[in-house]
Design a protein around this motif. Structure first.
Motif, PDB file in Angstrom:
ATOM      1  N   ARG A  99       4.728   3.787  -8.893  1.00 55.40           N
ATOM      2  CA  ARG A  99       3.802   4.843  -8.441  1.00 55.40           C
ATOM      3  C   ARG A  99       2.450   4.789  -9.141  1.00 55.40           C
ATOM      4  N   GLN A 100       2.379   4.129 -10.240  1.00 59.38           N
ATOM      5  CA  GLN A 100       1.094   4.038 -10.936  1.00 59.38           C
ATOM      6  C   GLN A 100       0.098   3.188 -10.150  1.00 59.38           C
ATOM      7  N   ILE A 143       1.084   2.168  -6.445  1.00 61.73           N
ATOM      8  CA  ILE A 143       1.441   2.191  -5.025  1.00 61.73           C
ATOM      9  C   ILE A 143       1.917   3.586  -4.660  1.00 61.73           C
ATOM     10  N   LYS A 144       1.454   4.080  -3.517  1.00 65.15           N
ATOM     11  CA  LYS A 144       1.896   5.387  -3.036  1.00 65.15           C
ATOM     12  C   LYS A 144       3.363   5.287  -2.628  1.00 65.15           C
ATOM     13  N   THR A 172      10.575   3.616  -9.754  1.00 66.68           N
ATOM     14  CA  THR A 172       9.666   4.365  -8.887  1.00 66.68           C
ATOM     15  C   THR A 172       8.473   4.910  -9.662  1.00 66.68           C
ATOM     16  N   GLU A 221       6.573  19.181  -5.326  1.00 67.47           N
ATOM     17  CA  GLU A 221       5.489  18.208  -5.365  1.00 67.47           C
ATOM     18  C   GLU A 221       5.693  17.280  -6.537  1.00 67.47           C
ATOM     19  N   THR A 247       0.805  -1.221   0.000  1.00 62.43           N
ATOM     20  CA  THR A 247       0.000   0.000   0.000  1.00 62.43           C
ATOM     21  C   THR A 247       0.839   1.271   0.000  1.00 62.43           C
ATOM     22  N   HIS A 248       2.088   1.154   0.426  1.00 59.62           N
ATOM     23  CA  HIS A 248       2.906   2.362   0.555  1.00 59.62           C
ATOM     24  C   HIS A 248       4.374   1.982   0.645  1.00 59.62           C
ATOM     25  N   ASP A 271       6.433   7.776  -1.095  1.00 59.91           N
ATOM     26  CA  ASP A 271       6.876   9.057  -0.542  1.00 59.91           C
ATOM     27  C   ASP A 271       8.392   9.060  -0.482  1.00 59.91           C
TER      28      ASP A 271
END
Length: 156
Positions: A133-134, A136-137, A129, A154, A97-98, A139
């Motif tokens: 990211r498409q 899964i979140k 990455t 951002e 999930t992240h 950061d």
């Protein structure tokens, strides 16, 4: 396949139970052993979820190095830590999930030329990455050699 497209292949061979040998076809890259964690597997190597976190963190670190060198910097050693989170979906299946990645520069921000430009673009160079990211979140944070958190634009 068009000229712009690239591909590569791997071969997976079961060693025993959930342990597999990965061969990187057509390369001199040494084989890699993967395995599921216990109690299912024997912990003989990273599992696929570990490899997802590794791919994202490694790609971001390499992309940051590339971006810094693009502006004629010779940065010290770059480090990365990643934390991957999983949760069960509506069908009770675990899913990633992240992924949080913290990149650590060896140098103070002030000694790196055009650091703002490098930070503004390095994530865009990262194939793994941006692909992950498409779904899964992800950061990202970057700290300089003094531990100072550096501002990132951002993600777009």
């Amino acid at each position: 396949m068009s000229e712009a497209e690239q591909s590569f292949g791997i071969t997976l061979e079961q060693v025993s139970d959930y342990e597999f040998r990965v061969r990187f076809d057509g390369t001199a890259i040494p084989d890699l052993i993967t395995d599921e964690t216990s109690p299912l597997g024997g912990d003989a190597g990273p599992n696929p979820t570990h490899l997802i976190a590794t791919a994202v963190a490694n790609c971001l670190a390499a992309s940051l190095l590339f971006a810094l060198r693009k502006y004629k910097n010779s940065p010290g050693t770059i480090g990365a830590k990643a934390k991957l989170s999983m949760a069960r979906n509506e069908h009770g299946r675990l899913r990633v999930t992240h992924i949080g990645v913290d990149l650590q520069l060896a140098d103070k921000a002030e000694v790196l030329a055009h650091l703002d430009r490098a930070l503004a673009q390095f994530e865009d160079f990262c194939i793994a990455t941006q692909s992950v990211r498409q779904g899964i979140k992800v950061d990202v944070s970057v700290h300089d050699g003094e531990g100072k958190l550096l501002p990132l634009p951002e993600a777009g």
